[in-house]
Scaffold this motif. Structure first.
Motif, PDB file in Angstrom:
ATOM      1  N   VAL A  20       0.835  -1.205   0.000  1.00 17.90           N
ATOM      2  CA  VAL A  20       0.000   0.000   0.000  1.00 17.90           C
ATOM      3  C   VAL A  20       0.870   1.255   0.000  1.00 17.90           C
ATOM      4  CG1 VAL A  20      -1.595   1.370   1.412  1.00 17.90           C
ATOM      5  CG2 VAL A  20      -2.026  -1.069   1.025  1.00 17.90           C
ATOM      6  N   GLU A  21       1.916   1.258   0.808  1.00 19.65           N
ATOM      7  CA  GLU A  21       2.826   2.411   0.837  1.00 19.65           C
ATOM      8  C   GLU A  21       3.507   2.597  -0.508  1.00 19.65           C
ATOM      9  OE1 GLU A  21       6.742   4.074   3.314  1.00 19.65           O
ATOM     10  OE2 GLU A  21       5.921   2.084   3.723  1.00 19.65           O
ATOM     11  N   LEU A  22       3.916   1.488  -1.124  1.00 20.18           N
ATOM     12  CA  LEU A  22       4.571   1.549  -2.432  1.00 20.18           C
ATOM     13  C   LEU A  22       3.653   2.164  -3.478  1.00 20.18           C
ATOM     14  CD1 LEU A  22       7.073   0.702  -4.162  1.00 20.18           C
ATOM     15  CD2 LEU A  22       5.912  -1.498  -4.520  1.00 20.18           C
ATOM     16  N   LEU A  23       2.346   1.918  -3.337  1.00 20.26           N
ATOM     17  CA  LEU A  23       1.354   2.423  -4.293  1.00 20.26           C
ATOM     18  C   LEU A  23       0.660   3.682  -3.780  1.00 20.26           C
ATOM     19  CD1 LEU A  23      -0.233  -0.886  -5.627  1.00 20.26           C
ATOM     20  CD2 LEU A  23       1.791   0.342  -6.399  1.00 20.26           C
ATOM     21  N   GLY A  24       1.416   4.520  -3.129  1.00 20.10           N
ATOM     22  CA  GLY A  24       0.918   5.839  -2.764  1.00 20.10           C
ATOM     23  C   GLY A  24      -0.157   5.859  -1.708  1.00 20.10           C
ATOM     24  N   GLN A  37      -2.722   3.777  -1.341  1.00 14.33           N
ATOM     25  CA  GLN A  37      -4.034   3.348  -1.841  1.00 14.33           C
ATOM     26  C   GLN A  37      -4.429   2.042  -1.136  1.00 14.33           C
ATOM     27  OE1 GLN A  37      -4.498   4.481  -6.315  1.00 14.33           O
ATOM     28  NE2 GLN A  37      -2.350   3.939  -6.052  1.00 14.33           N
ATOM     29  N   ASP A  38      -5.243   2.159  -0.097  1.00 14.96           N
ATOM     30  CA  ASP A  38      -5.565   1.022   0.768  1.00 14.96           C
ATOM     31  C   ASP A  38      -6.207  -0.137   0.012  1.00 14.96           C
ATOM     32  OD1 ASP A  38      -4.553   2.374   2.946  1.00 14.96           O
ATOM     33  OD2 ASP A  38      -6.494   3.173   3.567  1.00 14.96           O
ATOM     34  N   TRP A  39      -7.000   0.175  -1.004  1.00 12.65           N
ATOM     35  CA  TRP A  39      -7.725  -0.871  -1.723  1.00 12.65           C
ATOM     36  C   TRP A  39      -6.787  -1.875  -2.394  1.00 12.65           C
ATOM     37  CZ3 TRP A  39      -6.516  -0.956  -6.866  1.00 12.65           C
ATOM     38  CH2 TRP A  39      -5.989   0.219  -7.410  1.00 12.65           C
ATOM     39  N   ALA A  40      -5.528  -1.476  -2.655  1.00 15.45           N
ATOM     40  CA  ALA A  40      -4.584  -2.371  -3.327  1.00 15.45           C
ATOM     41  C   ALA A  40      -4.256  -3.594  -2.478  1.00 15.45           C
ATOM     42  CB  ALA A  40      -3.305  -1.617  -3.675  1.00 15.45           C
ATOM     43  N   ALA A  41      -4.421  -3.496  -1.151  1.00 11.29           N
ATOM     44  CA  ALA A  41      -4.092  -4.611  -0.269  1.00 11.29           C
ATOM     45  C   ALA A  41      -5.008  -5.809  -0.495  1.00 11.29           C
ATOM     46  CB  ALA A  41      -4.174  -4.166   1.188  1.00 11.29           C
ATOM     47  N   GLY A  42      -6.205  -5.589  -1.035  1.00  8.52           N
ATOM     48  CA  GLY A  42      -7.141  -6.676  -1.279  1.00  8.52           C
ATOM     49  C   GLY A  42      -6.948  -7.375  -2.606  1.00  8.52           C
ATOM     50  N   SER A  43      -5.972  -6.940  -3.382  1.00  6.63           N
ATOM     51  CA  SER A  43      -5.746  -7.528  -4.710  1.00  6.63           C
ATOM     52  C   SER A  43      -5.015  -8.851  -4.604  1.00  6.63           C
ATOM     53  CB  SER A  43      -4.945  -6.553  -5.578  1.00  6.63           C
ATOM     54  OG  SER A  43      -3.648  -6.359  -5.025  1.00  6.63           O
ATOM     55  N   GLY A  44      -4.880  -9.513  -5.744  1.00 10.46           N
ATOM     56  CA  GLY A  44      -4.139 -10.771  -5.782  1.00 10.46           C
ATOM     57  C   GLY A  44      -2.729 -10.616  -6.305  1.00 10.46           C
ATOM     58  N   CYS A  45      -2.520  -9.629  -7.178  1.00  7.52           N
ATOM     59  CA  CYS A  45      -1.191  -9.394  -7.746  1.00  7.52           C
ATOM     60  C   CYS A  45      -1.139  -7.998  -8.341  1.00  7.52           C
ATOM     61  CB  CYS A  45      -0.836 -10.453  -8.797  1.00  7.52           C
ATOM     62  SG  CYS A  45      -1.953 -10.493 -10.213  1.00  7.52           S
ATOM     63  N   THR A  71      -7.229  -2.282 -12.080  1.00  7.33           N
ATOM     64  CA  THR A  71      -7.137  -0.819 -12.154  1.00  7.33           C
ATOM     65  C   THR A  71      -5.686  -0.436 -12.401  1.00  7.33           C
ATOM     66  OG1 THR A  71      -9.048  -0.272 -10.770  1.00  7.33           O
ATOM     67  CG2 THR A  71      -7.274   1.334 -10.819  1.00  7.33           C
ATOM     68  N   PHE A  72      -5.476   0.437 -13.372  1.00  4.96           N
ATOM     69  CA  PHE A  72      -4.133   0.977 -13.611  1.00  4.96           C
ATOM     70  C   PHE A  72      -3.920   2.175 -12.699  1.00  4.96           C
ATOM     71  CE2 PHE A  72      -1.206   4.013 -15.438  1.00  4.96           C
ATOM     72  CZ  PHE A  72      -0.135   3.217 -15.802  1.00  4.96           C
ATOM     73  N   THR A  73      -2.719   2.309 -12.172  1.00  6.43           N
ATOM     74  CA  THR A  73      -2.368   3.487 -11.375  1.00  6.43           C
ATOM     75  C   THR A  73      -0.918   3.865 -11.637  1.00  6.43           C
ATOM     76  OG1 THR A  73      -2.196   4.429  -9.148  1.00  6.43           O
ATOM     77  CG2 THR A  73      -1.791   2.063  -9.356  1.00  6.43           C
ATOM     78  N   ALA A  74      -0.694   5.165 -11.674  1.00  6.68           N
ATOM     79  CA  ALA A  74       0.668   5.677 -11.799  1.00  6.68           C
ATOM     80  C   ALA A  74       1.194   6.186 -10.468  1.00  6.68           C
ATOM     81  CB  ALA A  74       0.720   6.804 -12.841  1.00  6.68           C
ATOM     82  N   ALA A  75       0.402   6.030  -9.410  1.00  8.41           N
ATOM     83  CA  ALA A  75       0.814   6.472  -8.070  1.00  8.41           C
ATOM     84  C   ALA A  75       1.743   5.420  -7.468  1.00  8.41           C
ATOM     85  CB  ALA A  75      -0.403   6.696  -7.181  1.00  8.41           C
ATOM     86  N   VAL A  76       2.995   5.488  -7.856  1.00  2.00           N
ATOM     87  CA  VAL A  76       3.999   4.515  -7.425  1.00  2.00           C
ATOM     88  C   VAL A  76       5.222   5.271  -6.907  1.00  2.00           C
ATOM     89  CG1 VAL A  76       5.482   2.599  -8.139  1.00  2.00           C
ATOM     90  CG2 VAL A  76       3.222   2.879  -9.181  1.00  2.00           C
ATOM     91  N   GLN A  77       5.813   4.782  -5.818  1.00  7.63           N
ATOM     92  CA  GLN A  77       7.069   5.360  -5.329  1.00  7.63           C
ATOM     93  C   GLN A  77       8.195   4.832  -6.219  1.00  7.63           C
ATOM     94  OE1 GLN A  77       7.059   4.140  -1.169  1.00  7.63           O
ATOM     95  NE2 GLN A  77       6.348   6.158  -0.528  1.00  7.63           N
ATOM     96  N   ASP A  78       8.549   5.608  -7.227  1.00  6.03           N
ATOM     97  CA  ASP A  78       9.511   5.159  -8.234  1.00  6.03           C
ATOM     98  C   ASP A  78      10.816   4.665  -7.616  1.00  6.03           C
ATOM     99  OD1 ASP A  78       7.502   6.377  -9.678  1.00  6.03           O
ATOM    100  OD2 ASP A  78       8.856   7.259 -11.144  1.00  6.03           O
ATOM    101  N   GLU A  79      11.381   5.475  -6.751  1.00 10.14           N
ATOM    102  CA  GLU A  79      12.701   5.171  -6.208  1.00 10.14           C
ATOM    103  C   GLU A  79      12.695   3.861  -5.422  1.00 10.14           C
ATOM    104  OE1 GLU A  79      16.304   7.845  -4.373  1.00 10.14           O
ATOM    105  OE2 GLU A  79      14.292   8.163  -3.571  1.00 10.14           O
ATOM    106  N   LYS A  80      11.648   3.663  -4.634  1.00 13.11           N
ATOM    107  CA  LYS A  80      11.556   2.430  -3.853  1.00 13.11           C
ATOM    108  C   LYS A  80      11.375   1.219  -4.768  1.00 13.11           C
ATOM    109  CE  LYS A  80       9.090   0.352   0.052  1.00 13.11           C
ATOM    110  NZ  LYS A  80       8.033   0.573   1.077  1.00 13.11           N
ATOM    111  N   LEU A  81      10.537   1.367  -5.788  1.00 13.08           N
ATOM    112  CA  LEU A  81      10.320   0.252  -6.715  1.00 13.08           C
ATOM    113  C   LEU A  81      11.587  -0.064  -7.502  1.00 13.08           C
ATOM    114  CD1 LEU A  81       8.396  -1.817  -7.902  1.00 13.08           C
ATOM    115  CD2 LEU A  81       7.664  -0.102  -9.568  1.00 13.08           C
ATOM    116  N   GLU A  82      12.353   0.955  -7.859  1.00 14.63           N
ATOM    117  CA  GLU A  82      13.626   0.717  -8.554  1.00 14.63           C
ATOM    118  C   GLU A  82      14.533  -0.177  -7.713  1.00 14.63           C
ATOM    119  OE1 GLU A  82      13.376   5.163 -10.555  1.00 14.63           O
ATOM    120  OE2 GLU A  82      14.801   4.749  -8.929  1.00 14.63           O
TER     121      GLU A  82
END
Length: 369
Positions: A266-270, A272-280, A327-338
């Protein structure tokens, strides 16, 4: 003092430019006209005089004597002619103010990206024949980057076979069910569905070996397909949780790291709490050298974003056909994901991701005959 000061115009450094150090020189980039000017050391004290609106006569305060004042005025006039210094109430001033008003919420550097990738009215384009000749010459001394990549791993997983029956089969039915989904059931996503989505979204259908020009289910500028696909599997039935790279050359998932916890994801995706319920989560990056090998123009940077947009829409349609939510999202912590992906941000750019799960409205996904 020179007669050039008689009208004493108000001057200021242009707001539509940038100074960059290149080849042992300071170079001014005029972002409105795409012109470049080398700035000598003698221009520095003049520019510092006009960080705010000041009359040309302001240079007197910084001159040692009349000769020095004459020299400073001459430099200012050259900078004024090049639109590095802008005259108040001039047409250039009007255009810059309009540009500033349009982009002020996002900042000057974002405007710089857009203007630096514009094609101006005198832009010249190569003919198809000339472009092919250029690429043949390049092949002789610069082989293209491979269209698929293999990552070092201790665990590889072949993608599962496609299902014999999809949840939705009609093209218009699939189109009409394309939606963004942010509410998911707790059920894991079947590995067969994830495999099918990745295979048809990222898989190579044909490739020209000499140029590494590829064909996939989505279009890409020049057939370069710079987009790399990574899978964060945290609730996928039949697949070990972890962070994977999709090897499009072998149709395999390469394990490159452990999974993130729900809170970390969730933190990595800005947040967005709803992302925690996803599968991948399917992450997209762009490998710069693939596109740069064919295209030198900075306009190509826009194509990278378009490529990801095309690919994201294909993922949406595949998800609709497979009964998945996305759902597509661009709210990503780029540096952490790198860091998590182990990529060099100078060559591979984080672009966004598709969050995938089992939607509330679908009770099951049917597989088999």
């Amino acid at each position: 003092m020179t007669d050039r000061l008689l009208d004493d115009p108000q001057l200021r450094i242009s707001s539509c430019g940038a100074l960059l150090w290149h080849a042992d020189q300071l170079v001014w980039h005029d972002t409105l006209t795409h012109r470049r000017f080398a700035i000598g050391e003698d221009a520095d004290p003049v520019l510092r005089c006009f960080t705010t609106w000041q009359p040309l006569s302001h240079l007197r305060k910084h001159a040692r004597d009349d000769d020095h004042a004459e020299a400073l005025v001459a430099i200012a006039e050259r900078l004024r002619t090049a639109n590095i210094l802008v005259t108040r109430e001039s047409e250039r001033h009007r255009v810059e103010d309009a540009n500033e008003a349009a982009w002020h919420r996002w900042g000057r550097l974002v405007a710089l990206f857009h203007t630096e990738t514009r094609n101006l009215r005198d832009q010249r384009f190569l003919t198809a024949a000339a472009d092919q000749e250029r690429l043949r010459d390049r092949l002789d001394h610069e082989p293209p980057p491979p269209v698929s990549r293999t990552r070092q791993t201790t665990h590889r997983v072949p993608l599962a076979p496609d299902p014999a029956r999809w949840t939705r089969g009609g093209f218009l039915e699939v189109l009409s069910h394309r939606r963004s989904t942010r509410q998911f059931r707790a059920d894991p996503v079947p590995f067969e569905a994830v495999s099918t989505l990745l295979r048809w979204a990222g898989g190579i259908t044909e490739v020209d070996e000499p140029t590494q020009t590829a064909f996939k289910t989505t279009p890409s500028g020049g057939g370069r397909h710079p987009t790399e696909i990574y899978l964060h599997a945290h609730r996928v039935a039949g697949l070990r949780a972890g962070l994977y790279h999709l090897n499009t050359g072998t149709d395999e998932l390469e394990l490159i790291g452990p999974p993130q916890s729900p809170d970390e994801l969730v933190e990595l995706l800005g947040g967005q709490d709803w992302a925690a319920g996803s599968g991948c989560v399917v992450f997209y990056t762009c490998v710069l050298p693939r596109s740069m090998w064919k295209y030198s123009t900075p306009r190509t940077y826009r194509m990278l974003h378009m490529d990801v947009g095309h690919l994201s829409q294909t993922v949406y349609l595949l998800a609709a056909a497979l009964g998945l939510g996305v759902t597509f999202t661009a709210a990503v912590q780029d540096e952490k994901l790198e860091d998590l992906l182990g990529i060099d941000s100078a060559y591979e750019l984080v672009m966004g991701c598709s969050v995938i799960g089992m939607p509330l409205g679908v009770t099951s996904i049917e597989y088999g005959e």
